[in-house]
Design a protein around this motif. Sequence first.
Motif, PDB file in Angstrom:
ATOM      1  N   HIS A 198       0.995  -1.911 -10.362  1.00 28.16           N
ATOM      2  CA  HIS A 198       1.731  -2.079  -9.109  1.00 28.16           C
ATOM      3  C   HIS A 198       2.061  -3.545  -8.890  1.00 28.16           C
ATOM      4  CE1 HIS A 198       0.555   1.908  -6.948  1.00 28.16           C
ATOM      5  NE2 HIS A 198       1.576   2.049  -7.746  1.00 28.16           N
ATOM      6  N   GLY A 199       1.119  -4.421  -9.223  1.00 24.61           N
ATOM      7  CA  GLY A 199       1.362  -5.855  -9.083  1.00 24.61           C
ATOM      8  C   GLY A 199       2.524  -6.307  -9.941  1.00 24.61           C
ATOM      9  N   ASP A 244       1.484  -4.314  -4.181  1.00 26.44           N
ATOM     10  CA  ASP A 244       0.102  -4.767  -4.168  1.00 26.44           C
ATOM     11  C   ASP A 244      -0.776  -3.739  -3.467  1.00 26.44           C
ATOM     12  OD1 ASP A 244      -2.149  -6.361  -4.472  1.00 26.44           O
ATOM     13  OD2 ASP A 244      -1.709  -7.570  -2.715  1.00 26.44           O
ATOM     14  N   TYR A 245      -1.367  -2.852  -4.251  1.00 25.04           N
ATOM     15  CA  TYR A 245      -2.284  -1.843  -3.729  1.00 25.04           C
ATOM     16  C   TYR A 245      -3.604  -1.970  -4.482  1.00 25.04           C
ATOM     17  CZ  TYR A 245       1.619   0.276  -1.284  1.00 25.04           C
ATOM     18  OH  TYR A 245       2.676   0.497  -0.442  1.00 25.04           O
ATOM     19  N   GLY A 256      -1.302   6.444   1.279  1.00 20.90           N
ATOM     20  CA  GLY A 256      -1.767   6.307   2.649  1.00 20.90           C
ATOM     21  C   GLY A 256      -1.129   5.180   3.440  1.00 20.90           C
ATOM     22  N   ASN A 257      -0.157   4.492   2.855  1.00 24.98           N
ATOM     23  CA  ASN A 257       0.484   3.379   3.538  1.00 24.98           C
ATOM     24  C   ASN A 257       1.236   3.881   4.777  1.00 24.98           C
ATOM     25  OD1 ASN A 257       2.159   1.196   4.318  1.00 24.98           O
ATOM     26  ND2 ASN A 257       2.214   0.443   2.225  1.00 24.98           N
ATOM     27  N   LYS A 258       0.915   3.329   5.912  1.00 20.38           N
ATOM     28  CA  LYS A 258       1.528   3.767   7.181  1.00 20.38           C
ATOM     29  C   LYS A 258       3.023   3.451   7.247  1.00 20.38           C
ATOM     30  CE  LYS A 258      -2.784   3.637   9.522  1.00 20.38           C
ATOM     31  NZ  LYS A 258      -3.463   3.825  10.721  1.00 20.38           N
ATOM     32  N   ARG A 259       3.506   2.576   6.369  1.00 18.95           N
ATOM     33  CA  ARG A 259       4.950   2.287   6.320  1.00 18.95           C
ATOM     34  C   ARG A 259       5.744   3.549   6.011  1.00 18.95           C
ATOM     35  NH1 ARG A 259       6.087  -2.152   1.968  1.00 18.95           N
ATOM     36  NH2 ARG A 259       8.192  -1.537   2.491  1.00 18.95           N
ATOM     37  N   TRP A 260       5.118   4.499   5.323  1.00 18.63           N
ATOM     38  CA  TRP A 260       5.845   5.688   4.873  1.00 18.63           C
ATOM     39  C   TRP A 260       5.793   6.818   5.903  1.00 18.63           C
ATOM     40  CZ3 TRP A 260       7.542   2.315   2.082  1.00 18.63           C
ATOM     41  CH2 TRP A 260       6.882   1.660   1.063  1.00 18.63           C
ATOM     42  N   GLY A 261       5.297   6.561   7.085  1.00 22.05           N
ATOM     43  CA  GLY A 261       5.193   7.585   8.122  1.00 22.05           C
ATOM     44  C   GLY A 261       6.457   7.739   8.944  1.00 22.05           C
ATOM     45  N   THR A 262       7.585   7.718   8.303  1.00 23.84           N
ATOM     46  CA  THR A 262       8.871   7.858   9.007  1.00 23.84           C
ATOM     47  C   THR A 262       9.487   9.216   8.690  1.00 23.84           C
ATOM     48  OG1 THR A 262      10.089   6.855   7.184  1.00 23.84           O
ATOM     49  CG2 THR A 262       9.290   5.366   8.906  1.00 23.84           C
ATOM     50  N   ALA A 263      10.425   9.633   9.495  1.00 25.21           N
ATOM     51  CA  ALA A 263      11.080  10.924   9.288  1.00 25.21           C
ATOM     52  C   ALA A 263      11.962  10.921   8.043  1.00 25.21           C
ATOM     53  CB  ALA A 263      11.905  11.292  10.517  1.00 25.21           C
ATOM     54  N   ARG A 311      11.088   4.945  -1.679  1.00 30.69           N
ATOM     55  CA  ARG A 311      11.588   5.535  -2.930  1.00 30.69           C
ATOM     56  C   ARG A 311      11.264   4.623  -4.120  1.00 30.69           C
ATOM     57  NH1 ARG A 311      15.151   9.613  -2.966  1.00 30.69           N
ATOM     58  NH2 ARG A 311      15.758   9.101  -0.858  1.00 30.69           N
ATOM     59  N   ALA A 312      11.454   3.324  -3.963  1.00 31.67           N
ATOM     60  CA  ALA A 312      11.154   2.371  -5.038  1.00 31.67           C
ATOM     61  C   ALA A 312       9.657   2.362  -5.362  1.00 31.67           C
ATOM     62  CB  ALA A 312      11.619   0.973  -4.650  1.00 31.67           C
ATOM     63  N   THR A 313       8.835   2.449  -4.324  1.00 32.39           N
ATOM     64  CA  THR A 313       7.388   2.491  -4.524  1.00 32.39           C
ATOM     65  C   THR A 313       6.996   3.759  -5.280  1.00 32.39           C
ATOM     66  OG1 THR A 313       6.998   1.198  -2.530  1.00 32.39           O
ATOM     67  CG2 THR A 313       5.146   2.483  -3.359  1.00 32.39           C
ATOM     68  N   ALA A 314       7.573   4.868  -4.913  1.00 32.78           N
ATOM     69  CA  ALA A 314       7.280   6.133  -5.590  1.00 32.78           C
ATOM     70  C   ALA A 314       7.685   6.068  -7.059  1.00 32.78           C
ATOM     71  CB  ALA A 314       7.997   7.279  -4.889  1.00 32.78           C
ATOM     72  N   ARG A 315       8.839   5.491  -7.336  1.00 30.83           N
ATOM     73  CA  ARG A 315       9.280   5.358  -8.736  1.00 30.83           C
ATOM     74  C   ARG A 315       8.325   4.480  -9.534  1.00 30.83           C
ATOM     75  NH1 ARG A 315      15.249   4.829  -6.905  1.00 30.83           N
ATOM     76  NH2 ARG A 315      15.967   6.946  -7.199  1.00 30.83           N
ATOM     77  N   ALA A 316       7.937   3.354  -8.955  1.00 30.54           N
ATOM     78  CA  ALA A 316       7.002   2.454  -9.638  1.00 30.54           C
ATOM     79  C   ALA A 316       5.668   3.153  -9.864  1.00 30.54           C
ATOM     80  CB  ALA A 316       6.802   1.179  -8.821  1.00 30.54           C
TER      81      ALA A 316
END
Length: 52
Positions: free
Chosen positions: A5-6, A11-12, A20-27, A34-39
């Motif tokens: 990830h780094g 950085d996880y 569990g990142n709260k940034r992804w709690g959107t509708a 999407r980029a994080t999921a691909r990585a």
Amino acid sequence: MARMHGEGGLDYPDPCAAVGNKRWGTAEITPAERATARADVTCQKSTQLVKV
């Protein structure tokens, strides 16, 4: 996984932390999510995480 990830600009502390990142709690799915999921999938495949 954290190393991968780094390398991808993320950085996880462990392989499951991104989920569990709260940034992804959107509708709607954001470009960053999407980029994080691909990585994450790329990293999981390269480290064979699902076989562990």
